[in-house]
Design a protein around this motif. Structure first.
Motif, PDB file in Angstrom:
ATOM      1  N   UNK A  45       0.811  -1.222   0.000  1.00  0.00           N
ATOM      2  CA  UNK A  45       0.000   0.000   0.000  1.00  0.00           C
ATOM      3  C   UNK A  45       0.843   1.271   0.000  1.00  0.00           C
ATOM      4  N   UNK A  46       1.977   1.299   0.683  1.00  0.00           N
ATOM      5  CA  UNK A  46       2.752   2.539   0.843  1.00  0.00           C
ATOM      6  C   UNK A  46       3.677   2.745  -0.350  1.00  0.00           C
ATOM      7  N   UNK A  47       3.458   3.833  -1.086  1.00  0.00           N
ATOM      8  CA  UNK A  47       4.285   4.202  -2.236  1.00  0.00           C
ATOM      9  C   UNK A  47       5.006   5.498  -1.876  1.00  0.00           C
ATOM     10  N   UNK A  80       3.175   8.886  -0.336  1.00  0.00           N
ATOM     11  CA  UNK A  80       4.089   9.754   0.398  1.00  0.00           C
ATOM     12  C   UNK A  80       5.087  10.391  -0.561  1.00  0.00           C
ATOM     13  N   UNK A  81       5.359  11.670  -0.367  1.00  0.00           N
ATOM     14  CA  UNK A  81       6.401  12.324  -1.149  1.00  0.00           C
ATOM     15  C   UNK A  81       7.224  13.224  -0.235  1.00  0.00           C
ATOM     16  N   UNK A  82       8.239  13.857  -0.819  1.00  0.00           N
ATOM     17  CA  UNK A  82       9.194  14.641  -0.015  1.00  0.00           C
ATOM     18  C   UNK A  82       9.581  15.918  -0.752  1.00  0.00           C
ATOM     19  N   UNK A  83      10.022  16.900   0.031  1.00  0.00           N
ATOM     20  CA  UNK A  83      10.541  18.132  -0.544  1.00  0.00           C
ATOM     21  C   UNK A  83      11.662  18.685   0.314  1.00  0.00           C
ATOM     22  N   UNK A  84      12.598  19.384  -0.337  1.00  0.00           N
ATOM     23  CA  UNK A  84      13.670  20.090   0.328  1.00  0.00           C
ATOM     24  C   UNK A  84      14.817  20.422  -0.623  1.00  0.00           C
ATOM     25  N   UNK A  85      15.138  19.491  -1.531  1.00  0.00           N
ATOM     26  CA  UNK A  85      16.310  19.626  -2.387  1.00  0.00           C
ATOM     27  C   UNK A  85      16.011  20.502  -3.611  1.00  0.00           C
ATOM     28  N   UNK A 117      -1.745  14.439  -0.349  1.00  0.00           N
ATOM     29  CA  UNK A 117      -0.899  13.257  -0.156  1.00  0.00           C
ATOM     30  C   UNK A 117      -1.075  12.773   1.279  1.00  0.00           C
ATOM     31  N   UNK A 118      -0.897  11.477   1.468  1.00  0.00           N
ATOM     32  CA  UNK A 118      -1.059  10.933   2.816  1.00  0.00           C
ATOM     33  C   UNK A 118       0.066  11.371   3.745  1.00  0.00           C
ATOM     34  N   UNK A 147      -2.184  17.673   3.093  1.00  0.00           N
ATOM     35  CA  UNK A 147      -1.311  16.662   3.691  1.00  0.00           C
ATOM     36  C   UNK A 147      -2.043  16.050   4.875  1.00  0.00           C
ATOM     37  N   UNK A 148      -1.943  14.727   5.026  1.00  0.00           N
ATOM     38  CA  UNK A 148      -2.560  14.071   6.180  1.00  0.00           C
ATOM     39  C   UNK A 148      -1.572  13.894   7.331  1.00  0.00           C
ATOM     40  N   UNK A 149      -0.349  13.491   7.020  1.00  0.00           N
ATOM     41  CA  UNK A 149       0.659  13.273   8.054  1.00  0.00           C
ATOM     42  C   UNK A 149       1.974  13.897   7.625  1.00  0.00           C
ATOM     43  N   UNK A 150       2.793  14.185   8.623  1.00  0.00           N
ATOM     44  CA  UNK A 150       4.087  14.834   8.401  1.00  0.00           C
ATOM     45  C   UNK A 150       5.190  13.852   8.769  1.00  0.00           C
TER      46      UNK A 150
END
Length: 349
Positions: A45-47, A80-85, A117-118, A147-150
């Motif tokens: 389930x987790x991508x 799930x995704x990410x940001x910063x770079x 996004x979750x 966003x649901x979770x951090x």
């Protein structure tokens, strides 16, 4: 596929996640969609993705896959995704400032083709931006329904503690997970990072669980990597990375221990390494990163595999980084290579 909660939250995710850093780079779109299909069919389930993966192409590939699948498949995915770079050349196209994070999140949502996004994770620590600014921006995104979770990624132990403490003090959405590099060859996170996560109730989402391919048994003492391997296809990286790790006797002790258990069980070495990691304290879900469908299917074979106490002890002994200096070890100091038990980490479903 088994499930655990996303840290101390109530959201359940599969114990193996699909990492998508290869999408659009080492894996074309058709191959990426085949991996996503196989992962979901196996009960995953987790991508997990990030804006920086192939400069946004990974998110676009996932977005097109989601759009082409029926509602029940889309609804089963915890995204799930990410940001910063850096995502541009400008001075504000990087970091964890309010300006960059807001724009980065909106761009990720567009590429993914979703309104929310979750989980949204900060990809690493930013020493230039006040932590309060970053955390309040993430909280705003939660309140806005984007966003649901951090989550956090690549934080040290003290950075985890500070982020959680500041969020709770200010009444902001606190992080529920941390993504660290963690495997049988990289256990130093157990000295402070894992205990910090256990104390704060964060679940771990380990990346590089197979140590860049070392724990599959593909590299040997006698021959430098060549051919269709990550180190073999990049000669400069291969020589440097192979040389650094191959001179350590501990590397070969770990590989021999994994091979011995794999041979006795009649399973690939990769599945033994994954089974060891998935049952470490605080682990929520182990991120699988594959270049090919065959590699992913091999890794998914670890689902439901759990090692016995003697097997785990053998791997623990072979892989123990054995800190010798204060404050982790040495005369008069109790050496602890395994994290303390307890905390409010993930729960089995």
């Amino acid at each position: 596929m088994e499930h655990r909660t996303l840290g101390s939250s109530g959201c359940a995710v599969s114990t193996y996640a699909l990492g998508t850093m290869t999408f659009g780079a080492e894996t074309d779109e058709a191959g990426s969609h085949a991996q996503l299909d196989a992962f979901v069919e196996a009960g995953g389930t987790l991508v997990d993705t990030a804006d920086v993966y192939t400069a946004g192409t990974s998110e676009e590939i996932i977005g097109r896959w989601l759009a082409a699948r029926p509602a029940e498949v889309r609804d089963s995915v915890v995204l799930a995704t990410k940001g910063r770079f850096p995502m541009g050349e400008g001075p504000n196209d990087v970091g964890l400032s309010r300006r960059h994070l807001q724009r980065a999140l909106d761009a990720s949502l567009r590429r993914l083709g979703v309104d929310e996004v979750d989980e949204y994770q900060v990809h690493s620590w930013d020493p230039l931006t006040p932590l309060e600014e970053t955390l309040s921006t993430l909280d705003d995104a939660v309140r806005a329904g984007k966003v649901r979770y951090v989550g956090l990624s690549n934080y040290t132990g003290w950075q985890v503690q500070k982020a959680v403490a500041v969020a709770r003090e200010l009444g902001l959405s606190a992080p529920v997970t941390l993504q660290p590099q963690y495997n049988l060859l990289v256990r130093e996170v157990e000295w402070e990072v894992v205990p910090s996560c256990l104390d704060a109730g964060l679940g771990l989402l380990p990346w590089s669980p197979l140590g860049g391919g070392w724990l599959t048994g593909k590299y040997t003492r006698e021959e430098r990597p060549t051919g269709a391997t990550r180190l073999g296809e990049d000669p400069e990286r291969g020589v440097e990375a192979y040389g650094r790790r191959s001179v350590q006797q501990r590397t070969w002790d770990v590989i021999d221990a994994v091979r011995s258990i794999a041979d006795a069980r009649g399973v690939p070495m990769s599945q033994v390494a994954l089974a060891w990691l998935v049952d470490r304290p605080s682990v929520t879900s182990v991120i699988l990163g594959a270049r090919t469908l065959e590699q992913l299917q091999d890794n998914l074979g670890a689902a439901g595999l759990h090692l016995g106490a003697e097997e785990t002890a053998a791997l623990d002994a072979a892989s123990d980084p054995a800190p010798a200096d204060y404050p982790y070890g040495g005369p008069g100091v109790q050496q602890r290579s395994r994290p303390v038990e307890g905390g409010r980490g993930p729960r089995r479903r």
